[in-house]
Design a protein around this motif. Structure first.
Motif, PDB file in Angstrom:
ATOM      1  N   ALA A 258      11.564  19.424  -4.294  1.00  0.00           N
ATOM      2  CA  ALA A 258      11.003  20.504  -5.108  1.00  0.00           C
ATOM      3  C   ALA A 258      12.071  21.238  -5.913  1.00  0.00           C
ATOM      4  N   GLY A 259      13.351  20.907  -5.675  1.00  0.00           N
ATOM      5  CA  GLY A 259      14.430  21.544  -6.435  1.00  0.00           C
ATOM      6  C   GLY A 259      15.160  22.638  -5.696  1.00  0.00           C
ATOM      7  N   VAL A 260      14.854  22.820  -4.408  1.00  0.00           N
ATOM      8  CA  VAL A 260      15.503  23.856  -3.604  1.00  0.00           C
ATOM      9  C   VAL A 260      16.828  23.320  -3.075  1.00  0.00           C
ATOM     10  N   THR A 261      17.889  24.090  -3.221  1.00  0.00           N
ATOM     11  CA  THR A 261      19.188  23.702  -2.680  1.00  0.00           C
ATOM     12  C   THR A 261      19.728  24.810  -1.795  1.00  0.00           C
ATOM     13  N   GLY A 262      20.643  24.451  -0.900  1.00  0.00           N
ATOM     14  CA  GLY A 262      21.276  25.443  -0.049  1.00  0.00           C
ATOM     15  C   GLY A 262      20.388  25.971   1.059  1.00  0.00           C
ATOM     16  N   VAL A 263      19.247  25.316   1.292  1.00  0.00           N
ATOM     17  CA  VAL A 263      18.309  25.746   2.328  1.00  0.00           C
ATOM     18  C   VAL A 263      18.105  24.595   3.308  1.00  0.00           C
ATOM     19  N   THR A 264      18.147  24.892   4.594  1.00  0.00           N
ATOM     20  CA  THR A 264      17.920  23.871   5.613  1.00  0.00           C
ATOM     21  C   THR A 264      16.771  24.290   6.513  1.00  0.00           C
ATOM     22  N   VAL A 265      16.102  23.265   7.069  1.00  0.00           N
ATOM     23  CA  VAL A 265      14.976  23.507   7.973  1.00  0.00           C
ATOM     24  C   VAL A 265      15.205  22.684   9.232  1.00  0.00           C
ATOM     25  N   THR A 266      15.070  23.341  10.370  1.00  0.00           N
ATOM     26  CA  THR A 266      15.157  22.646  11.647  1.00  0.00           C
ATOM     27  C   THR A 266      13.866  22.868  12.405  1.00  0.00           C
ATOM     28  N   GLY A 267      13.566  21.968  13.329  1.00  0.00           N
ATOM     29  CA  GLY A 267      12.344  22.107  14.109  1.00  0.00           C
ATOM     30  C   GLY A 267      11.779  20.758  14.481  1.00  0.00           C
ATOM     31  N   ALA A 268      11.040  20.720  15.574  1.00  0.00           N
ATOM     32  CA  ALA A 268      10.418  19.484  16.033  1.00  0.00           C
ATOM     33  C   ALA A 268       9.180  19.190  15.194  1.00  0.00           C
ATOM     34  N   ALA A 269       8.589  18.009  15.417  1.00  0.00           N
ATOM     35  CA  ALA A 269       7.375  17.634  14.703  1.00  0.00           C
ATOM     36  C   ALA A 269       6.285  18.676  14.933  1.00  0.00           C
ATOM     37  N   GLY A 270       5.738  19.203  13.869  1.00  0.00           N
ATOM     38  CA  GLY A 270       4.693  20.213  13.972  1.00  0.00           C
ATOM     39  C   GLY A 270       5.206  21.632  14.088  1.00  0.00           C
ATOM     40  N   GLY A 271       6.562  21.797  14.171  1.00  0.00           N
ATOM     41  CA  GLY A 271       7.133  23.124  14.243  1.00  0.00           C
ATOM     42  C   GLY A 271       7.110  23.713  15.644  1.00  0.00           C
ATOM     43  N   PRO A 272       7.470  25.001  15.735  1.00  0.00           N
ATOM     44  CA  PRO A 272       7.865  25.932  14.664  1.00  0.00           C
ATOM     45  C   PRO A 272       9.138  25.475  13.942  1.00  0.00           C
ATOM     46  N   TYR A 273       9.276  25.945  12.695  1.00  0.00           N
ATOM     47  CA  TYR A 273      10.401  25.576  11.862  1.00  0.00           C
ATOM     48  C   TYR A 273      11.282  26.793  11.589  1.00  0.00           C
ATOM     49  N   THR A 274      12.587  26.603  11.698  1.00  0.00           N
ATOM     50  CA  THR A 274      13.525  27.658  11.349  1.00  0.00           C
ATOM     51  C   THR A 274      14.140  27.332   9.999  1.00  0.00           C
ATOM     52  N   ILE A 275      13.969  28.252   9.041  1.00  0.00           N
ATOM     53  CA  ILE A 275      14.446  28.047   7.672  1.00  0.00           C
ATOM     54  C   ILE A 275      15.653  28.948   7.455  1.00  0.00           C
ATOM     55  N   THR A 276      16.761  28.338   7.058  1.00  0.00           N
ATOM     56  CA  THR A 276      18.013  29.076   6.876  1.00  0.00           C
ATOM     57  C   THR A 276      18.484  28.971   5.430  1.00  0.00           C
ATOM     58  N   GLY A 277      18.921  30.115   4.857  1.00  0.00           N
ATOM     59  CA  GLY A 277      19.473  30.124   3.506  1.00  0.00           C
ATOM     60  C   GLY A 277      18.502  30.532   2.440  1.00  0.00           C
ATOM     61  N   ALA A 278      17.270  30.909   2.807  1.00  0.00           N
ATOM     62  CA  ALA A 278      16.256  31.297   1.828  1.00  0.00           C
ATOM     63  C   ALA A 278      16.107  32.812   1.788  1.00  0.00           C
ATOM     64  N   THR A 279      15.743  33.317   0.607  1.00  0.00           N
ATOM     65  CA  THR A 279      15.493  34.747   0.462  1.00  0.00           C
ATOM     66  C   THR A 279      14.022  35.064   0.657  1.00  0.00           C
ATOM     67  N   THR A 280      13.163  34.299  -0.014  1.00  0.00           N
ATOM     68  CA  THR A 280      11.718  34.520   0.118  1.00  0.00           C
ATOM     69  C   THR A 280      11.067  33.231   0.589  1.00  0.00           C
ATOM     70  N   VAL A 281      10.161  33.357   1.538  1.00  0.00           N
ATOM     71  CA  VAL A 281       9.477  32.202   2.111  1.00  0.00           C
ATOM     72  C   VAL A 281       7.999  32.536   2.278  1.00  0.00           C
ATOM     73  N   SER A 282       7.132  31.613   1.865  1.00  0.00           N
ATOM     74  CA  SER A 282       5.704  31.737   2.129  1.00  0.00           C
ATOM     75  C   SER A 282       5.150  30.338   2.338  1.00  0.00           C
ATOM     76  N   ALA A 283       3.957  30.261   2.915  1.00  0.00           N
ATOM     77  CA  ALA A 283       3.373  28.956   3.213  1.00  0.00           C
ATOM     78  C   ALA A 283       1.873  29.006   2.993  1.00  0.00           C
ATOM     79  N   ASN A 284       1.309  27.837   2.639  1.00  0.00           N
ATOM     80  CA  ASN A 284      -0.129  27.729   2.400  1.00  0.00           C
ATOM     81  C   ASN A 284      -0.681  26.630   3.299  1.00  0.00           C
ATOM     82  N   GLY A 285      -1.584  27.005   4.196  1.00  0.00           N
ATOM     83  CA  GLY A 285      -2.152  26.046   5.133  1.00  0.00           C
ATOM     84  C   GLY A 285      -3.612  25.751   4.892  1.00  0.00           C
ATOM     85  N   SER A 286      -4.098  25.947   3.674  1.00  0.00           N
ATOM     86  CA  SER A 286      -5.528  25.786   3.390  1.00  0.00           C
ATOM     87  C   SER A 286      -6.010  24.352   3.599  1.00  0.00           C
ATOM     88  N   SER A 287      -5.104  23.389   3.642  1.00  0.00           N
ATOM     89  CA  SER A 287      -5.513  21.995   3.830  1.00  0.00           C
ATOM     90  C   SER A 287      -5.316  21.505   5.261  1.00  0.00           C
TER      91      SER A 287
END
Length: 298
Positions: A258-287
């Motif tokens: 998606a063009g995001v750099t400097g951000v990493t995500v850790t976590g097992a399959a299905g999460g929870p996920y820890t996002i490091t290096g981001a300023t703003t984070v949101s998620a859409n689970g409508s699907s």
């Protein structure tokens, strides 16, 4: 005739074609078709080759128009005979498709060995597609309805630029009386580059340098989720669909795409996920399926 809806002079520029790309495709399959999205199946179509700089896809109709006059030389009607339509372009590549057009009846093409170049006794027949793209991203493709005749009469080898070959394609009308099918795909209308995200500078996104005060975020999918997809938006950039059971590495990959750099995500399959290096984070689970669709970001 319906009047165009654009009336301002500035809007009319959208009707002006500044061609930025041109391609020609060839198929020896009489049933060849172009995909509705303007793409070509490589098993059916061959890209003829790069066009030479300054070349064009020329078109000239061989059409006879004769005035039918009554006594006293007064015109009463026009008799029209459409003999053929001729396309022309200049190639700078030496490849198997070019060889087939230039040397029909010769031994097969080889890029390392011996060929016998026979004096042409016929033309190469095929379905041709002429594709051009303008500055607004509009795509225009003319596809011959009937197998056309193609030939190359001239070849130029000099020390002034690339070797070139002039190609002529004679297009005849089919039984219903048509020359081409025309496919138009409307572009975005934006004639300037889209915003580009840097990918080689650590800690910088399309929105600018990442906030040095950025902290880690935890993204948790709803309890009971059994399927579906979700999307993640980081610093204004949104991923494509992420599977509900993807792990942190897969989510990181989606962010990179998606063009995001400097951000990493850790976590097992299905999460929870820890996002490091981001300023703003949101998620859409409508699907997502199997439970609630509200994703927690904390």
């Amino acid at each position: 005739m319906t009047s165009p809806t654009t009336t301002l002079e500035s809007d009319r520029a959208r009707n002006i074609n500044l061609w930025k790309d041109a391609e020609v495709y060839y198929s020896d399959d009489a049933n060849a078709q172009v995909n509705a999205d303007g793409t070509f199946d490589t098993e059916v179509w061959a890209f003829v080759g790069l066009l030479n700089e300054g070349s064009s896809i020329g078109r000239e109709g061989d059409i006879e128009r004769n005035d039918i006059k009554s006594f006293g030389g007064k015109k009463q009607m026009t008799d029209v005979k459409s003999n053929k339509d001729t396309r022309s372009f200049t190639l700078m590549e030496d490849n198997e498709t070019v060889y087939e057009i230039m040397w029909p009846g010769s031994t097969p093409y080889t890029d390392d060995g011996v060929s016998v170049l026979a004096a042409p006794k016929t033309t190469t027949k095929g379905i041709f597609a002429f594709k051009t793209v303008n500055s607004f991203g509009d795509v225009l493709i003319d596809i011959t309805r009937r197998m056309a005749d193609a030939y190359i009469n001239s070849e130029d080898r000099s020390d002034d630029g690339a070797e070139t070959r002039d190609v002529t394609v004679d297009v005849m009308e089919d039984t219903p009386g048509a020359w081409y099918d025309r496919l138009r795909i409307k572009g975005s209308g934006v004639s300037v580059n889209d915003a580009l995200a840097p990918i080689r500078v650590k800690g910088v996104t399309a929105a600018g340098p990442v906030d040095s005060t950025a902290t880690s975020k935890t993204v948790t999918l709803p309890a009971g989720t059994t399927g579906g997809t979700w999307t993640l938006t980081v610093d204004g950039m949104t991923t494509s669909a992420i599977d509900y059971n993807d792990d942190g590495a897969a989510v990181t990959s989606a962010l990179t795409t998606a063009g995001v750099t400097g951000v990493t995500v850790t976590g097992a399959a299905g999460g929870p996920y820890t996002i490091t290096g981001a300023t703003t984070v949101s998620a859409n689970g409508s699907s997502l399926t199997g439970g609630d669709t509200a994703i927690s970001v904390a």
